[in-house]
Design a protein around this motif. Structure first.
Motif, PDB file in Angstrom:
ATOM      1  N   LEU A 144       6.785 -53.313  56.883  1.00  0.00           N
ATOM      2  CA  LEU A 144       5.948 -52.881  55.763  1.00  0.00           C
ATOM      3  C   LEU A 144       6.626 -51.744  54.999  1.00  0.00           C
ATOM      4  CD1 LEU A 144       2.448 -52.914  57.527  1.00  0.00           C
ATOM      5  CD2 LEU A 144       3.380 -54.605  55.929  1.00  0.00           C
ATOM      6  N   GLY A 145       7.200 -50.794  55.740  1.00  0.00           N
ATOM      7  CA  GLY A 145       7.927 -49.728  55.069  1.00  0.00           C
ATOM      8  C   GLY A 145       9.142 -50.229  54.315  1.00  0.00           C
ATOM      9  N   ALA A 146       9.815 -51.239  54.882  1.00  0.00           N
ATOM     10  CA  ALA A 146      11.004 -51.785  54.229  1.00  0.00           C
ATOM     11  C   ALA A 146      10.663 -52.458  52.909  1.00  0.00           C
ATOM     12  CB  ALA A 146      11.700 -52.768  55.161  1.00  0.00           C
ATOM     13  N   LEU A 147       9.483 -53.088  52.834  1.00  0.00           N
ATOM     14  CA  LEU A 147       9.063 -53.696  51.568  1.00  0.00           C
ATOM     15  C   LEU A 147       8.964 -52.639  50.473  1.00  0.00           C
ATOM     16  CD1 LEU A 147       6.299 -56.190  52.744  1.00  0.00           C
ATOM     17  CD2 LEU A 147       8.492 -56.781  51.687  1.00  0.00           C
ATOM     18  N   ALA A 148       8.325 -51.517  50.805  1.00  0.00           N
ATOM     19  CA  ALA A 148       8.220 -50.435  49.827  1.00  0.00           C
ATOM     20  C   ALA A 148       9.585 -49.844  49.523  1.00  0.00           C
ATOM     21  CB  ALA A 148       7.276 -49.355  50.351  1.00  0.00           C
ATOM     22  N   ALA A 149      10.442 -49.744  50.546  1.00  0.00           N
ATOM     23  CA  ALA A 149      11.780 -49.184  50.326  1.00  0.00           C
ATOM     24  C   ALA A 149      12.612 -50.076  49.407  1.00  0.00           C
ATOM     25  CB  ALA A 149      12.494 -49.004  51.662  1.00  0.00           C
ATOM     26  N   GLY A 150      12.370 -51.393  49.468  1.00  0.00           N
ATOM     27  CA  GLY A 150      13.084 -52.289  48.562  1.00  0.00           C
ATOM     28  C   GLY A 150      12.804 -51.958  47.104  1.00  0.00           C
ATOM     29  N   TRP A 151      11.537 -51.622  46.819  1.00  0.00           N
ATOM     30  CA  TRP A 151      11.207 -51.201  45.450  1.00  0.00           C
ATOM     31  C   TRP A 151      11.920 -49.902  45.109  1.00  0.00           C
ATOM     32  CZ3 TRP A 151       8.676 -46.636  44.069  1.00  0.00           C
ATOM     33  CH2 TRP A 151       8.356 -46.517  42.715  1.00  0.00           C
ATOM     34  N   VAL A 152      11.963 -48.963  46.067  1.00  0.00           N
ATOM     35  CA  VAL A 152      12.625 -47.674  45.829  1.00  0.00           C
ATOM     36  C   VAL A 152      14.094 -47.887  45.504  1.00  0.00           C
ATOM     37  CG1 VAL A 152      13.338 -45.511  46.919  1.00  0.00           C
ATOM     38  CG2 VAL A 152      11.014 -46.371  47.252  1.00  0.00           C
ATOM     39  N   VAL A 153      14.770 -48.723  46.292  1.00  0.00           N
ATOM     40  CA  VAL A 153      16.199 -48.973  46.065  1.00  0.00           C
ATOM     41  C   VAL A 153      16.413 -49.652  44.722  1.00  0.00           C
ATOM     42  CG1 VAL A 153      18.214 -50.234  46.907  1.00  0.00           C
ATOM     43  CG2 VAL A 153      16.723 -49.040  48.524  1.00  0.00           C
ATOM     44  N   GLN A 154      15.520 -50.586  44.365  1.00  0.00           N
ATOM     45  CA  GLN A 154      15.674 -51.304  43.104  1.00  0.00           C
ATOM     46  C   GLN A 154      15.512 -50.366  41.916  1.00  0.00           C
ATOM     47  OE1 GLN A 154      16.433 -54.693  43.424  1.00  0.00           O
ATOM     48  NE2 GLN A 154      17.034 -54.541  41.283  1.00  0.00           N
ATOM     49  N   VAL A 155      14.512 -49.461  41.993  1.00  0.00           N
ATOM     50  CA  VAL A 155      14.316 -48.493  40.906  1.00  0.00           C
ATOM     51  C   VAL A 155      15.469 -47.495  40.876  1.00  0.00           C
ATOM     52  CG1 VAL A 155      12.820 -46.638  40.062  1.00  0.00           C
ATOM     53  CG2 VAL A 155      11.816 -48.753  40.953  1.00  0.00           C
ATOM     54  N   GLY A 156      15.787 -46.935  42.049  1.00  0.00           N
ATOM     55  CA  GLY A 156      16.986 -46.115  42.184  1.00  0.00           C
ATOM     56  C   GLY A 156      16.926 -44.732  41.578  1.00  0.00           C
ATOM     57  N   THR A 157      15.742 -44.245  41.159  1.00  0.00           N
ATOM     58  CA  THR A 157      15.649 -42.912  40.569  1.00  0.00           C
ATOM     59  C   THR A 157      15.354 -41.874  41.653  1.00  0.00           C
ATOM     60  OG1 THR A 157      13.278 -43.094  40.137  1.00  0.00           O
ATOM     61  CG2 THR A 157      14.784 -43.917  38.438  1.00  0.00           C
ATOM     62  N   LEU A 158      15.645 -40.617  41.348  1.00  0.00           N
ATOM     63  CA  LEU A 158      15.367 -39.541  42.291  1.00  0.00           C
ATOM     64  C   LEU A 158      13.875 -39.437  42.563  1.00  0.00           C
ATOM     65  CD1 LEU A 158      16.285 -37.130  43.990  1.00  0.00           C
ATOM     66  CD2 LEU A 158      16.175 -35.722  41.917  1.00  0.00           C
ATOM     67  N   SER A 159      13.048 -39.626  41.546  1.00  0.00           N
ATOM     68  CA  SER A 159      11.596 -39.541  41.729  1.00  0.00           C
ATOM     69  C   SER A 159      11.099 -40.615  42.689  1.00  0.00           C
ATOM     70  CB  SER A 159      10.882 -39.676  40.386  1.00  0.00           C
ATOM     71  OG  SER A 159      11.208 -38.604  39.524  1.00  0.00           O
ATOM     72  N   ALA A 160      11.631 -41.821  42.576  1.00  0.00           N
ATOM     73  CA  ALA A 160      11.224 -42.890  43.476  1.00  0.00           C
ATOM     74  C   ALA A 160      11.623 -42.559  44.911  1.00  0.00           C
ATOM     75  CB  ALA A 160      11.856 -44.210  43.034  1.00  0.00           C
ATOM     76  N   TYR A 161      12.831 -42.047  45.088  1.00  0.00           N
ATOM     77  CA  TYR A 161      13.275 -41.665  46.431  1.00  0.00           C
ATOM     78  C   TYR A 161      12.419 -40.530  46.998  1.00  0.00           C
ATOM     79  CZ  TYR A 161      17.542 -44.519  46.358  1.00  0.00           C
ATOM     80  OH  TYR A 161      18.431 -45.567  46.355  1.00  0.00           O
ATOM     81  N   GLN A 162      12.057 -39.551  46.159  1.00  0.00           N
ATOM     82  CA  GLN A 162      11.224 -38.455  46.637  1.00  0.00           C
ATOM     83  C   GLN A 162       9.830 -38.934  47.015  1.00  0.00           C
ATOM     84  OE1 GLN A 162      11.635 -35.745  43.319  1.00  0.00           O
ATOM     85  NE2 GLN A 162      13.185 -34.516  44.390  1.00  0.00           N
ATOM     86  N   LEU A 163       9.296 -39.902  46.290  1.00  0.00           N
ATOM     87  CA  LEU A 163       8.009 -40.485  46.648  1.00  0.00           C
ATOM     88  C   LEU A 163       8.091 -41.135  48.027  1.00  0.00           C
ATOM     89  CD1 LEU A 163       5.107 -41.137  45.736  1.00  0.00           C
ATOM     90  CD2 LEU A 163       6.015 -43.239  44.712  1.00  0.00           C
ATOM     91  N   MET A 164       9.213 -41.780  48.307  1.00  0.00           N
ATOM     92  CA  MET A 164       9.431 -42.381  49.617  1.00  0.00           C
ATOM     93  C   MET A 164       9.401 -41.314  50.714  1.00  0.00           C
ATOM     94  SD  MET A 164      13.011 -43.978  51.022  1.00  0.00           S
ATOM     95  CE  MET A 164      13.699 -42.316  51.089  1.00  0.00           C
ATOM     96  N   VAL A 165      10.045 -40.180  50.490  1.00  0.00           N
ATOM     97  CA  VAL A 165      10.095 -39.105  51.478  1.00  0.00           C
ATOM     98  C   VAL A 165       8.698 -38.554  51.758  1.00  0.00           C
ATOM     99  CG1 VAL A 165      10.885 -36.742  51.862  1.00  0.00           C
ATOM    100  CG2 VAL A 165      12.479 -38.464  51.004  1.00  0.00           C
ATOM    101  N   VAL A 166       7.905 -38.339  50.718  1.00  0.00           N
ATOM    102  CA  VAL A 166       6.549 -37.821  50.889  1.00  0.00           C
ATOM    103  C   VAL A 166       5.689 -38.816  51.668  1.00  0.00           C
ATOM    104  CG1 VAL A 166       4.446 -37.143  49.676  1.00  0.00           C
ATOM    105  CG2 VAL A 166       6.667 -36.363  48.842  1.00  0.00           C
ATOM    106  N   GLY A 167       5.813 -40.097  51.356  1.00  0.00           N
ATOM    107  CA  GLY A 167       5.069 -41.111  52.095  1.00  0.00           C
ATOM    108  C   GLY A 167       5.422 -41.118  53.571  1.00  0.00           C
ATOM    109  N   ASN A 168       6.683 -40.910  53.870  1.00  0.00           N
ATOM    110  CA  ASN A 168       7.131 -40.845  55.260  1.00  0.00           C
ATOM    111  C   ASN A 168       6.462 -39.683  55.988  1.00  0.00           C
ATOM    112  OD1 ASN A 168       8.575 -41.244  57.598  1.00  0.00           O
ATOM    113  ND2 ASN A 168      10.542 -40.629  56.757  1.00  0.00           N
ATOM    114  N   ALA A 169       6.436 -38.522  55.369  1.00  0.00           N
ATOM    115  CA  ALA A 169       5.829 -37.338  55.985  1.00  0.00           C
ATOM    116  C   ALA A 169       4.331 -37.533  56.206  1.00  0.00           C
ATOM    117  CB  ALA A 169       6.083 -36.103  55.111  1.00  0.00           C
TER     118      ALA A 169
END
Length: 422
Positions: A148-173
């Motif tokens: 489930l996390g990998a599905l969301a991470a696929g969107w993050v990688v596809q977008v590739g912006t710093l904001s998308a990556y930071q959203l991923m980090v906050v979700g992890n925490a």
């Protein structure tokens, strides 16, 4: 669904906490390295060095956390490690240079190692007659969460912006915080009794167990193949589409969900565990031989080849994980479960310390020959495992007392056996 879930009570709470935790972990495992290299723009070499430092710091933490869990009760210690991991992970959004990266990743990796050690007595206490099988079930749950996390991470990688990556980090925490809150409903587990002779740090004097820990540590580098080596190889050496990063992770996690419990059933003794280590090494060799073939071919062909390699790799992962569950629990005495499993966690710590840097140096910087060297390392290490198991068995017969009490067959464990590939 009732056949797929543990009975109401501690097992279900542990499974729920684990599921939430691993949804967050799936985000980071799939795209964490790319966050630091593509989002923060740290050089890949610095990322590898920082992860190696963090893994080295975590090596000793697991033993201490396991000892604390044995002496003061595992639930409280485990909850604290989750809270620390949440804070450290959230701090990733503040990282913009090498040393802040090192500090935060050391905290996060150390808390992760401590949590794995502190959770082990909970698994043994609530896991029924064969906690190894409940541990295998939890790993299947782990991979549901990771997928489930990998599905969301696929969107993050596809977008590739710093904001998308930071959203991923906050979700992890946030996932780590929720996981800790779920543990509030778990019954407290009394501290483990001290051994009759008063010894405490016996695991560090158990040389056969330490040898198996080292073997498992080298084999555990395989976990970084899917999360570090393949993503970097894909973006630097192939024309495969970016979604292939998530595809390799998803195909692996789905296979673990379907087959981990089933694979663990046939590995029901330390001797069987040694043989499973040997088989896994051969599978990893085959996978590492396939991956470099994806260079210089069309993108669709590279994607297919990497997905096939992920399937072969995951077959080895199933055997490796089942072998580790059996060997680590079967050879650990009850009075020092946390300590022994903390020592065995040195293997995962070794992989955290050496794996990313080693794989980046060999597979990314060196290229194709490095993949063959890594595959050979796995194969040779797997061949050593049966001899190490025989040494451990001989050591037990030669005088180490097995103080594990006999237990009756419990319905929760029988239900787990019937759950199939859940």
């Amino acid at each position: 669904m009732s056949r797929l879930l543990p009975e109401r009570g501690p097992q279900r709470l542990l499974a729920a906490s684990n599921l939430v935790y691993t949804v967050g972990s799936g985000l980071y495992l799939t795209a964490g390295v790319l966050y630091f290299t593509q989002g923060v723009r740290l050089p890949a070499g610095q990322v590898g060095a920082g992860l190696a430092i963090a893994g080295s710091v975590a090596l000793a933490i697991g033993i201490g956390a396991g000892h604390l869990a044995d002496r003061h009760g595992p639930r409280r210690v485990y909850a604290v490690t989750l809270a620390v991991q949440a804070l450290a992970t959230a701090s990733f959004v503040l990282v913009h240079s090498f040393w802040p990266f090192v500090v935060t990743v050391c905290l996060a990796t150390g808390a992760k190692a401590a949590g794995l050690a502190a959770r082990s007595p909970l698994i043994r206490h609530f896991g029924g007659d064969r906690p190894q099988e409940f541990r295998a079930y939890l790993r299947a749950v782990t991979n549901v969460g990771i997928s489930l996390g990998a599905l969301a991470a696929g969107w993050v990688v596809q977008v590739g912006t710093l904001s998308a990556y930071q959203l991923m980090v906050v979700g992890n925490a946030i996932a780590f915080v929720v996981s800790a809150v779920i543990l509030v409903g778990l019954p407290a587990v009394a501290p483990a009794p001290v051994a009759d002779d008063g010894t405490r740090r016996v695991a560090l004097r158990d040389w056969p167990y330490l040898a198996l820990t080292a073997i498992d540590g080298v084999m555990a580098i395989q976990f970084k193949v899917l999360t570090v080596a393949i993503p970097l190889w894909l973006v630097t050496a192939t024309t495969a589409p970016a979604w292939t990063v998530s595809g390799t992770m998803l195909i692996s996690t789905i296979m673990v969900v379907l087959f981990q419990v089933r694979a663990s059933r046939g590995i029901d003794s330390p001797v069987a565990g040694g043989r499973a280590y040997r088989r896994s090494g051969i599978a990893f060799l085959a996978s590492c031989a396939l991956i470099p073939l994806s260079r210089g071919i069309p993108g669709w062909a590279a994607a297919v080849l990497l997905l096939v390699a992920a399937v072969v790799h995951t077959v080895g992962e199933l055997w490796h994980s089942a072998a580790g569950f059996e060997v680590s629990f079967a050879l650990a005495p009850v009075h020092a479960t946390g300590q022994y499993l903390g020592v065995f966690g040195l293997g995962a710590g070794l992989a955290e310390a050496l794996g990313p840097g080693l794989l980046i140096a060999l597979c990314i910087s060196w290229g194709t020959p490095g993949w063959y060297v890594v595959g050979a390392l796995f194969a040779v290490t797997g061949l050593l495992a049966p001899a190490a198991v025989r040494w451990a068995r001989a050591s037990e017969r030669g005088g180490r007392v097995d103080d594990r009490p006999a237990r009756s067959w419990r319905p929760t464990t029988r239900a787990l056996r019937q759950r199939g590939a859940a």
